[in-house]
Design an enzyme around this catalytic site. Structure first.
Site, PDB file in Angstrom:
ATOM      1  N   GLY A   1     -34.549   1.195  -0.469  1.00 59.23           N
ATOM      2  CA  GLY A   1     -34.110   0.443  -1.353  1.00 59.23           C
ATOM      3  C   GLY A   1     -33.525  -1.096  -0.747  1.00 59.23           C
TER       4      GLY A   1
ATOM      5  N   LYS B   1       0.794  -1.340  -0.018  1.00 62.82           N
ATOM      6  CA  LYS B   1      -0.026   0.116   0.055  1.00 62.82           C
ATOM      7  C   LYS B   1       0.908   1.318  -0.008  1.00 62.82           C
ATOM      8  CE  LYS B   1      -3.786  -0.133   2.753  1.00 62.82           C
ATOM      9  NZ  LYS B   1      -4.442  -0.005   3.758  1.00 62.82           N
TER      10      LYS B   1
ATOM     11  N   CYS C   1     -19.008   1.103   7.526  1.00 64.91           N
ATOM     12  CA  CYS C   1     -19.156   1.913   8.413  1.00 64.91           C
ATOM     13  C   CYS C   1     -20.679   1.751   9.305  1.00 64.91           C
ATOM     14  CB  CYS C   1     -19.050   3.521   8.034  1.00 64.91           C
ATOM     15  SG  CYS C   1     -17.428   3.733   7.521  1.00 64.91           S
TER      16      CYS C   1
ATOM     17  N   ARG D   1     -18.035  10.785   3.518  1.00 62.70           N
ATOM     18  CA  ARG D   1     -18.321   9.431   2.666  1.00 62.70           C
ATOM     19  C   ARG D   1     -17.362   8.861   1.702  1.00 62.70           C
ATOM     20  NH1 ARG D   1     -23.034  13.429   0.744  1.00 62.70           N
ATOM     21  NH2 ARG D   1     -21.110  14.392   0.793  1.00 62.70           N
TER      22      ARG D   1
ATOM     23  N   LYS E   1     -19.490  10.882  16.342  1.00 63.22           N
ATOM     24  CA  LYS E   1     -19.681  10.183  15.155  1.00 63.22           C
ATOM     25  C   LYS E   1     -20.409   8.998  15.172  1.00 63.22           C
ATOM     26  CE  LYS E   1     -18.117   8.182  11.503  1.00 63.22           C
ATOM     27  NZ  LYS E   1     -16.573   8.135  10.737  1.00 63.22           N
TER      28      LYS E   1
HETATM   29  C1  UGA Z   1     -21.056   6.812   6.020  1.00 62.45           C
HETATM   30  C2  UGA Z   1     -21.769   8.223   6.515  1.00 62.45           C
HETATM   31  O1  UGA Z   1     -22.619   8.660   5.392  1.00 62.45           O
HETATM   32  C3  UGA Z   1     -20.391   8.986   6.594  1.00 62.45           C
HETATM   33  O2  UGA Z   1     -20.800  10.305   7.268  1.00 62.45           O
HETATM   34  C4  UGA Z   1     -19.500   8.449   7.693  1.00 62.45           C
HETATM   35  O3  UGA Z   1     -18.437   9.270   7.790  1.00 62.45           O
HETATM   36  C5  UGA Z   1     -18.998   7.036   6.909  1.00 62.45           C
HETATM   37  O4  UGA Z   1     -19.870   6.259   6.787  1.00 62.45           O
HETATM   38  C6  UGA Z   1     -17.761   6.470   8.116  1.00 62.45           C
HETATM   39  O5  UGA Z   1     -18.518   6.274   9.176  1.00 62.45           O
HETATM   40  O6  UGA Z   1     -16.759   6.583   7.788  1.00 62.45           O
HETATM   41  P1  UGA Z   1     -20.307   5.656   3.609  1.00 62.45           P
HETATM   42  O7  UGA Z   1     -20.187   4.383   4.379  1.00 62.45           O
HETATM   43  O8  UGA Z   1     -19.389   6.030   2.820  1.00 62.45           O
HETATM   44  O9  UGA Z   1     -20.436   6.949   4.794  1.00 62.45           O
HETATM   45  O10 UGA Z   1     -21.708   5.598   2.994  1.00 62.45           O
HETATM   46  P2  UGA Z   1     -23.171   6.351   2.889  1.00 62.45           P
HETATM   47  O11 UGA Z   1     -23.135   7.071   1.688  1.00 62.45           O
HETATM   48  O12 UGA Z   1     -23.674   6.976   4.278  1.00 62.45           O
HETATM   49  O13 UGA Z   1     -24.047   4.882   2.226  1.00 62.45           O
HETATM   50  C7  UGA Z   1     -23.989   3.965   3.405  1.00 62.45           C
HETATM   51  C8  UGA Z   1     -24.999   2.893   2.826  1.00 62.45           C
HETATM   52  O14 UGA Z   1     -26.454   3.417   2.868  1.00 62.45           O
HETATM   53  C9  UGA Z   1     -24.960   2.533   1.468  1.00 62.45           C
HETATM   54  O15 UGA Z   1     -24.929   0.968   1.314  1.00 62.45           O
HETATM   55  C10 UGA Z   1     -25.903   3.296   0.772  1.00 62.45           C
HETATM   56  O16 UGA Z   1     -26.385   2.566  -0.375  1.00 62.45           O
HETATM   57  C11 UGA Z   1     -27.032   3.296   1.743  1.00 62.45           C
HETATM   58  N1  UGA Z   1     -28.026   4.367   1.597  1.00 62.45           N
HETATM   59  C12 UGA Z   1     -27.437   5.715   1.806  1.00 62.45           C
HETATM   60  C13 UGA Z   1     -29.436   4.156   1.418  1.00 62.45           C
HETATM   61  O17 UGA Z   1     -29.899   2.974   1.216  1.00 62.45           O
HETATM   62  N2  UGA Z   1     -29.993   5.052   1.192  1.00 62.45           N
HETATM   63  C14 UGA Z   1     -29.700   6.479   1.433  1.00 62.45           C
HETATM   64  O18 UGA Z   1     -30.651   7.319   1.294  1.00 62.45           O
HETATM   65  C15 UGA Z   1     -28.374   6.750   1.744  1.00 62.45           C
END
Ligand code: UGA
Length: 439
Positions: free
Chosen positions: A259, A35, A266, A155, A210
Site C-alpha cells: 500500500g 498529561k 517508530c 504496536r 528492538k
Molecule cells: C511498530 C512495530 O510494529 C512495533 O513492534 C514496535 O514496538 C513499534 O513500532 C515501536 O517501535 O514502538 P507501530 O508503529 O505501532 O509499531 O505500527 P505498525 O503496526 O508496525 O505499522 C507501522 C506502519 O507500517 C503503519 O503506517 C502501517 O500502516 C504500515 N504497515 C504495516 C504496512 O504498510 N503494511 C503492513 O503489512 C504493516
C-alpha cells in the site's frame, strides 16, 4: 511490587496501566502537567484501545497514580522504567537521546538506595553504558543502582494486548545472575508464567533486538511495495501476490500488506537511526539496504501524487481532492509521519484544495496542518470533489457503499492507496478506479 514509569506517552502510559493491571502499585511520571492531570483522571491524552478502561479502573482503585516529581518517584519504589521518546534529530538521521539522558540525570540525584533503572525506550546500540555511567556519577547510591534493558515491541492500536500478552520478553543485563535480573523476573512473573518466551541477554543484544525488529518489519513492507512497482507496469495484482507469497511459512503474510507504506513515530525514524549508528560504528555498509527501504517507502507517496495528476488530466492546480485518512494507521489518532497526511500536504503545496477526514486523527491533524480542510463525515467530505484518495485502513471506509458515494461527485474518480477497496464493485458503481500495485 512498587514501581515507577518515567515518560507517559504512548509507551509509558500503556506500560504503567498494564503493570497496575498485572497487580503492581505504579507511579507514572511525566514532565507535562496537563498529561499528568488527564492520566490521574483516568483518561489517556491519546486514542488507544482499552487503555482508558485500565486507567480509569486502576486510578480509581489507587493502584495507579501520576506525578511530575522525580523526588516522589525515587521515594516510591526501587524499580524504575524509563519510556521517554527518542525521536529523530532534526536535520539528521541519528536518534535524539536528550529526553532519555535528561530523565536519567533528573532521577539520579534522588536515588539514595539500591534501585534498578530499566530502559524501555528505543536507542542506538551502546546507550546502556552511558546510562549506567550517568547513574553511577550522579546517584548518591552510586554503584548500588543497576541498569537493565527491556525493549518494548508493542504496536499502537493493540498496545494493551501487546503489553499484557507479549510475543516475547527481552531482558538485558550487564552481567548474568544480577540483582536486576531477579527484580525484573519478579516484576514480569505473570507474563513469564504464562509461557512467554523470555530471553535474558546482554545490554547490546537487548538494544539491538528492538532496532533490528523494526528494521525487518520496515524491510518486509518495502519489499512488497517494491514488487507493487513491478506489478504496476506488468498488470499484476500485488494484493493477490502478497497472499500467494504469504502461504509459504518462511515468508508469512503478516506485516506484508502492500500500500502506501509505513509511517508513524517508530519505523521511519528507527531505520534511519539504525543506519546512522551503524555508520558511527564503522559498519555503515551493512545497513545500506535500509536506505533503499526508506526510498521505496517514500516513492509510494510520490506514486499517489502521480496517479492523482494522471486522473486529473495532468492538472492539479485549483482542483479539489478528498483524502480519507489522517492517522498513520487505523485505530489510532497518532499522525506522526502519517503517509496520508504527507500526501495531503504535498497536494496542497501543488495548489490543490484538500479535504481530509479520519475517525480519530482530525484534532491532531488540524494542529499540525492548519492549511488543510477537515470534515468528519466521509460522505460529506467528497461533496463536489474531483478525486477521492483512499489512504487509510480504517474498516468503516472500505465498507461505504460506492453507489451512494458516487452521487456526491460529478465525475467519480478514486485511487485506492491501501488495497482494501473492491475494484469491480466500485467500477460497477460508476467510478474510475485506480490503485497502487493493482490493475
Ligand atoms: C511498530 C512495530 O510494529 C512495533 O513492534 C514496535 O514496538 C513499534 O513500532 C515501536 O517501535 O514502538 P507501530 O508503529 O505501532 O509499531 O505500527 P505498525 O503496526 O508496525 O505499522 C507501522 C506502519 O507500517 C503503519 O503506517 C502501517 O500502516 C504500515 N504497515 C504495516 C504496512 O504498510 N503494511 C503492513 O503489512 C504493516
Amino acid at each position: 511490587m512498587k514501581l515507577t514509569v518515567i515518560g507517559c506517552g504512548y509507551l509509558g502510559a500503556t506500560h504503567a496501566a498494564c503493570m497496575a493491571e498485572l497487580g503492581h502499585e505504579v507511579l507514572g511520571l511525566d514532565s507535562d502537567v496537563d498529561k499528568v492531570h488527564a492520566l490521574n483522571t483516568g483518561k489517556a491524552p491519546f486514542h488507544e484501545r482499552d487503555l482508558d478502561d485500565l486507567l480509569a479502573r486502576h486510578t480509581a482503585s489507587g493502584r495507579l497514580r501520576f506525578t511530575t516529581s522525580y523526588a516522589e518517584a525515587a521515594a516510591f519504589g526501587d524499580l524504575h522504567f524509563i519510556g521517554v521518546g527518542t525521536p529523530q534529530q532534526p536535520g539528521a538521521h541519528a536518534y535524539d537521546l536528550s529526553h532519555l539522558l535528561t530523565a536519567v540525570r533528573q532521577l539520579a540525584p534522588h536515588l539514595t538506595r539500591r534501585a534498578v533503572v530499566t530502559v524501555k525506550s528505543t536507542v542506538p546500540v551502546g546507550t546502556a553504558p552511558r546510562v549506567r555511567d550517568l547513574l553511577h556519577e550522579y546517584a548518591p547510591a552510586g554503584h548500588a543502582v543497576e541498569v537493565a534493558w527491556n525493549p518494548e515491541f508493542l504496536r499502537e492500536s493493540c498496545a494493551v494486548e501487546d503489553t499484557i500478552r507479549p510475543d516475547r520478553l527481552v531482558l538485558g543485563f550487564e552481567r548474568e545472575g544480577s540483582w536486576a535480573e531477579a527484580v525484573l523476573r519478579e516484576c514480569f512473573e505473570r507474563i513469564i508464567e504464562a509461557g512467554t518466551p523470555t530471553i535474558a541477554t546482554d545490554w547490546a543484544t537487548a538494544e539491538l533486538a528492538k532496532t533490528s525488529a523494526n528494521a525487518f518489519l520496515a524491510t518486509k513492507i518495502s519489499f512488497i511495495n517494491a514488487i507493487a512497482e513491478v506489478c504496476e507496469v506488468s498488470g499484476a495484482d500485488v494484493t493477490q501476490l502478497a497472499e500467494i507469497l504469504g502461504h509459504d511459512v518462511r515468508i508469512g503474510r503478516a506485516g506484508m500488506w502492500p500500500g502506501l507504506g509505513f509511517g508513524g513515530g517508530c519505523l521511519p525514524k528507527d531505520i534511519r537511526g539504525f543506519m546512522a549508528r551503524a555508520g558511527e560504528l564503522g559498519v555503515g555498509g551493512a545497513l545500506t539496504i535500509l536506505r533503499e527501504v526508506d526510498a521505496i517507502n517514500n516513492r509510494r507517496r510520490e506514486r499517489v501524487i502521480d496517479l492523482a495528476r494522471e486522473q486529473l488530466d495532468g492538472n492539479l492546480m485549483g482542483r479539489r481532492i478528498t483524502v480519507w485518512g489522517a492517522a498513520f494507521k487505523p485505530e489510532t489518532d497518532d499522525i506522526r509521519d502519517s503517509p496520508a497526511l504527507a500526501v495531503a500536504q504535498k497536494l496542497h503545496d501543488l495548489g490543490v484544495t484538500v479535504t481530509v477526514t479520519d475517525p480519530k486523527g482530525l484534532d491532531n491533524a488540524r494542529k499540525a496542518h492548519s492549511e488543510l480542510d477537515y470534515i468528519e463525515d466521509p460522505m460529506a467530505a467528497v461533496e463536489n470533489a474531483d478525486l477521492l484518495l483512499h489512504l487509510t485502513e480504517w474498516p468503516q471506509y472500505s465498507q461505504i457503499d460506492p453507489h451512494r458515494l458516487a452521487t456526491r461527485m460529478t465525475d467519480p474518480k478514486v485511487i485506492d492507496g491501501r488495497g482494501t477497496l473492491d475494484a469491480r464493485c466500485w467500477r460497477e458503481a460508476g467510478w474510475t478506479f485506480r490503485a497502487l500495485g493493482r490493475p
